[in-house]
Every structure is written in structure tokens, then in C-alpha cells.
Write an enzyme that holds these catalytic residues in place. Structure first.
Site, PDB file in Angstrom:
ATOM      1  N   LEU A  64      30.506   4.618  90.257  1.00  0.00           N
ATOM      2  CA  LEU A  64      30.023   3.244  90.349  1.00  0.00           C
ATOM      3  C   LEU A  64      30.126   2.529  89.002  1.00  0.00           C
ATOM      4  CD1 LEU A  64      26.941   4.281  92.480  1.00  0.00           C
ATOM      5  CD2 LEU A  64      28.956   3.049  93.324  1.00  0.00           C
ATOM      6  N   PRO A  65      30.276   1.193  89.026  1.00  0.00           N
ATOM      7  CA  PRO A  65      30.639   0.479  87.794  1.00  0.00           C
ATOM      8  C   PRO A  65      29.498   0.133  86.849  1.00  0.00           C
ATOM      9  CG  PRO A  65      30.633  -1.030  89.653  1.00  0.00           C
ATOM     10  CD  PRO A  65      30.373   0.337  90.213  1.00  0.00           C
ATOM     11  N   LYS A 167      29.514  11.772  77.290  1.00  0.00           N
ATOM     12  CA  LYS A 167      30.355  10.635  77.673  1.00  0.00           C
ATOM     13  C   LYS A 167      30.088   9.432  76.769  1.00  0.00           C
ATOM     14  CE  LYS A 167      33.228   8.016  79.931  1.00  0.00           C
ATOM     15  NZ  LYS A 167      33.155   7.701  81.364  1.00  0.00           N
TER      16      LYS A 167
END
Length: 288
Positions: A64-65, A167
Site C-alpha cells: 500500500l502507498p 527499509k
């Protein structure tokens, strides 16, 4: 394995194709219907909602963005979760969101891994993604056959949230190195050296980086077609800055590059690839 996939955009779509190719039984849901239909042509089943995906899948993946999208989708998924089910989030999101989601799923008897990825759409298409995972070893081992469908460098980084931390480290370097590459490329061109020479020489020198090698051909061809959009890096920088502030950390280079990405967004370049920072550097020099 019955795998559900929610979010079939630039990363989710190739991940979905790899899952189907690997022989998994895949159901998909996306707010926009056309990306789902494209995967249906490859053998997926189109679901009616995120909860519908969770209703049939053993493993549910989300890609998901935004942080808000992750929170909204998991609010729905947690209501549909059942004991023994496994949820894996490939999104890049805030640590509090990740940890809260993991706890709420645990309360429902389900397992969770935060597993953001790196390698872009090409890496997903080729099955070579780096997957940075946070969670328990036993849960990680259960997810291994799914990860193997589209990942190559797959690493359990530590407890829940560790995947997101690694990340964010990666994204900070991506943001800084891309901005630095744009300035370095402009310096070379304006002083009279072509970018192919810079790529061949600096690419194997101390100043080289993955982002330099990735971006130089795009700079040379003025190719700003979106693979990693500016808005994605801008979003990640906001998360990085928020996490750093909460931890009492001063990130000098994040402070320096965040305005550059924000400027690109304000100039209407949000959907362009991050390589568009080279055009911005050119413009800045013309205006100086």
C-alpha cells in the site's frame, strides 16, 4: 498456498504475477478495478473487498502507498482475521503503525510480519527483490515459500518493526544518493564530461553507488518515467524525519534533501521518477 494480495500497483502487480507463476492460488483486491482485472487475466481471482481476501486466504499480503492506507486496510482486515492466519505488510510505514497492527492481529490469534521490499518494479518482475522482515523466526519460516516467489535477498532483521527500520535506512540513502547523483551529473556535464564516462569510471570508484548507476542513464536520456516516483520518496522522508524526531536523532542530510523532494512535488513532479531531480538541478543552475 492460498495467498491474498491487497494493493496491486507498481509493486503489487508484478508480485501478484510472480505468485501466480509460482503456482499459488491468488486472490486480489485493489481500489481501482482495472489492475485487478489485469491480474485476473493471469489467473488471479478478483475479490470484492479486503475482508473478502482475508476470508479465503491462508496468507494475506498488503502493498500500500501510504501510512493512512495501511491503517485503513488493516482496520478492515483485523475484523476478518482468524486464528492461524498470516498477514504480511510490504508497505513502507511508521513503526507505531507496524507495531500496533502486529499486536491487534496477535489479539485475534493471527501472525504478522513487516516485510518492506527494495528493488523496484523490475526487481518484483524478475523475482529478485530484497525483502527486509521483522517478526518471529517461526512465522518467517512459514512465509518462506511466499517470499521465494518474488524475492532473492530475504532477511529476518529482528523483532517486529525491524524490517521497517532497515527499509527506512535504505530509503534515506536512496533519497540522499539520488540528490547527490543529480548534482554530480550536472557538474560533469557542465564541465565537459559525458555521463557514460562518469558511469564507467565513478561507478567503480569510491564515489559510486547503486543510485548513481541507476540514475545516470535516466539523466542522460531525460527519462523521468515513473518507476520510483518523487512522491514515494517524499513520503518516506517524512516518515524518517518523524521517527528520528521521536528518537531524538538529528539527521543532517535528511534535513538537506527533504526540501528538494518537497520542491519537486510543488512543481508538479510528484508522479515523475526520482531521477527528475536532475532536471531540477539544471533549472536551479539556470536561475542562479
Amino acid at each position: 498456498m492460498r495467498v491474498g494480495l491487497i494493493g496491486v500497483g507498481k509493486m503489487g502487480a508484478p508480485i501478484g504475477r510472480r505468485l501466480i507463476h509460482a503456482g499459488h492460488d491468488v486472490s486480489v483486491f485493489n481500489r481501482s478495478r482495472q489492475p485487478m482485472l489485469d491480474l485476473v487475466e493471469h489467473g488471479a481471482r478478483a475479490a470484492e473487498s479486503a475482508a473478502d481476501v482475508a476470508g479465503t486466504a491462508e496468507v494475506v499480503l498488503t502493498s500500500l502507498p501510504t501510512v493512512a492506507a495501511v491503517e485503513t486496510v488493516y482496520d478492515e482486515l483485523i475484523g476478518a482475521a482468524r486464528p492461524g492466519q498470516l498477514f504480511i505488510d510490504h508497505s513502507t510505514t511508521a513503526l507505531q503503525t507496524t507495531r500496533s497492527t502486529a499486536q491487534r492481529l496477535a489479539d485475534a490469534g493471527a501472525a504478522f510480519l513487516d516485510a518492506p521490499v527494495s528493488g523496484g518494479p523490475a526487481g518484483a518482475e524478475g523475482g529478485t527483490l530484497t525483502i527486509m522482515v521483522g517478526g518471529e523466526q517461526e512465522v518467517f519460516d512459514r512465509a518462506a515459500p511466499v517470499f521465494a516467489s518474488y524475492g532473492k535477498n530475504i532477511r529476518l532483521c529482528g523483532r517486529t518493526g525491524s524490517g521497517q527500520i532497515v527499509k527506512l535506512v535504505n530509503q534515506l540513502l536512496v533519497a540522499v544518493h539520488t540528490a547527490a547523483s543529480a548534482d554530480a551529473a550536472l557538474l560533469a556535464v557542465r564541465l565537459g564530461v559525458d555521463l557514460e564516462t562518469v558511469k564507467d569510471v565513478v561507478g567503480t570508484s569510491f564515489g559510486g553507488s547503486t543510485m548513481l548507476l541507476r540514475n545516470l542513464p535516466r539523466f542522460a536520456q531525460q527519462d523521468y518515467s515513473p518507476a520510483t516516483p518523487v512522491e514515494l520518496i517524499a513520503k518516506d522522508l517524512r516518515i524518517i524525519q518523524s521517527e528520528a524526531e521521536q528518537a531524538g536523532i538529528v539527521l543532517t542530510l535528511a534535513d538537506s534533501v527533504e526540501p528538494i523532494y518537497a520542491e519537486a512535488v510543488s512543481l508538479g513532479r510528484a508522479k515523475d521518477d526520482m531521477s527528475v531531480l536532475y532536471r531540477q538541478a539544471e533549472q536551479r543552475s539556470r536561475d542562479a
